[in-house]
Design a protein around this motif. Structure first.
Motif, mmCIF file in Angstrom:
data_model
loop_
_atom_site.group_PDB
_atom_site.id
_atom_site.type_symbol
_atom_site.label_atom_id
_atom_site.label_comp_id
_atom_site.label_asym_id
_atom_site.label_seq_id
_atom_site.Cartn_x
_atom_site.Cartn_y
_atom_site.Cartn_z
ATOM 1 N N UNK A 224 28.761 44.713 113.069
ATOM 2 C CA UNK A 224 29.821 44.298 113.971
ATOM 3 C C UNK A 224 30.507 43.086 113.344
ATOM 4 N N UNK A 225 31.814 43.083 113.359
ATOM 5 C CA UNK A 225 32.549 41.943 112.799
ATOM 6 C C UNK A 225 32.397 40.737 113.718
ATOM 7 N N UNK A 226 31.988 39.592 113.187
ATOM 8 C CA UNK A 226 31.827 38.405 114.033
ATOM 9 C C UNK A 226 33.182 37.773 114.350
ATOM 10 N N UNK A 227 33.228 37.033 115.443
ATOM 11 C CA UNK A 227 34.449 36.306 115.794
ATOM 12 C C UNK A 227 34.608 35.084 114.904
ATOM 13 N N UNK A 228 33.467 34.524 114.496
ATOM 14 C CA UNK A 228 33.482 33.315 113.682
ATOM 15 C C UNK A 228 32.387 33.412 112.625
ATOM 16 N N UNK A 229 32.689 32.978 111.423
ATOM 17 C CA UNK A 229 31.702 32.921 110.341
ATOM 18 C C UNK A 229 32.175 31.890 109.324
ATOM 19 N N UNK A 230 31.252 31.102 108.821
ATOM 20 C CA UNK A 230 31.583 30.091 107.821
ATOM 21 C C UNK A 230 30.900 30.446 106.507
ATOM 22 N N UNK A 231 31.645 30.350 105.433
ATOM 23 C CA UNK A 231 31.089 30.484 104.098
ATOM 24 C C UNK A 231 30.702 29.083 103.642
ATOM 25 N N UNK B 272 35.692 34.179 109.397
ATOM 26 C CA UNK B 272 35.446 35.195 110.429
ATOM 27 C C UNK B 272 36.588 36.187 110.618
ATOM 28 N N UNK B 273 37.827 35.702 110.620
ATOM 29 C CA UNK B 273 38.957 36.612 110.885
ATOM 30 C C UNK B 273 39.207 37.600 109.747
ATOM 31 N N UNK B 274 38.563 37.418 108.609
ATOM 32 C CA UNK B 274 38.754 38.321 107.476
ATOM 33 C C UNK B 274 37.639 39.360 107.360
ATOM 34 N N UNK B 275 36.574 39.183 108.133
ATOM 35 C CA UNK B 275 35.452 40.111 108.082
ATOM 36 C C UNK B 275 35.706 41.327 108.947
ATOM 37 N N UNK B 276 35.101 42.441 108.572
ATOM 38 C CA UNK B 276 35.246 43.675 109.347
ATOM 39 C C UNK B 276 33.924 44.425 109.362
ATOM 40 N N UNK B 277 33.804 45.292 110.288
ATOM 41 C CA UNK B 277 32.591 46.116 110.380
ATOM 42 C C UNK B 277 32.482 47.013 109.156
ATOM 43 N N UNK B 278 31.266 47.182 108.678
ATOM 44 C CA UNK B 278 31.027 48.046 107.510
ATOM 45 C C UNK B 278 30.737 47.215 106.272
#
Length: 191
Positions: free
Chosen positions: A144-151, A184-190
């Motif tokens: 599932x794509x998260x709403x927020x994620x930090x690298x 986060x906004x660049x991540x997608x499911x899969x």
């Protein structure tokens, strides 16, 4: 006024640059970059070489292919000014090529390149002086794509890190001292 008018062949001088090549580094392609090649005769281990073009990063430098003249052990590049010239400033000779560098006994030694690159200090991969860019790729599978994620990179030794996520420029790390980036906004499911 010719600032070189008072100098003749008695003002000639030579500069020697020695370096060590491990047997595992041979054979390898090596170019020596010398500033203002028109002012110098250049020798590698006593053999005169001529420029084969200009240095790829500094077009004011001559590039000399010294690959065929390297030997295991000590090697010497000599730059010889047939007469003094006010433009003949002694500069570093830059070696570029398909080799690694490591420290041995307090000196840098030319060695075989690392077989594989990875994350971490480039000295560990025999590239302490590498000036180019490197692309690191990391793949993961998200259910599932998260709403927020930090690298978070943690400690890194680079001027700046450009980040792309799924082919989209996401921003920079290192800019203004930041060591992380919201992706986060660049991540997608899969994958």
């Amino acid at each position: 006024m010719d600032k070189n008018a008072g100098f003749d062949e008695r003002s000639a001088f030579k500069v020697h640059y020695s370096f060590i090549v491990e047997p595992t580094a041979l054979p390898c392609k090596v170019l020596a970059g010398v500033e203002r090649p028109e002012l110098w005769d250049v020798y590698i281990n006593g053999t005169k070489v001529t420029p084969c073009g200009c240095d790829p990063l500094d077009h004011g430098m001559g590039a000399y292919d010294i690959s065929d003249y390297l030997v295991a052990g000590e090697n010497v590049i000599t730059i010889d000014a047939p007469k003094f010239n006010v433009l003949a400033e002694v500069e570093s000779v830059i070696l570029r090529g398909e080799f690694g560098v490591r420290q041995r006994g307090g000196k840098f030694v030319m060695c075989a390149p690392a077989k594989k690159l990875g994350y971490g200090d480039w000295k560990e991969f025999r590239l302490p002086f590498y000036q180019g860019g490197v692309v690191y790729t990391y793949k993961t599978k998200l259910f599932k794509a998260p709403k927020s994620a930090r690298l978070e990179l943690g400690k890194f030794d680079a001027t700046i890190v450009s980040v792309k996520v799924n082919g989209v420029d996401a921003g920079f790390i290192g800019e203004e001292g930041g060591a992380s980036l919201e992706i986060g906004k660049y991540l997608r499911e899969g994958t």
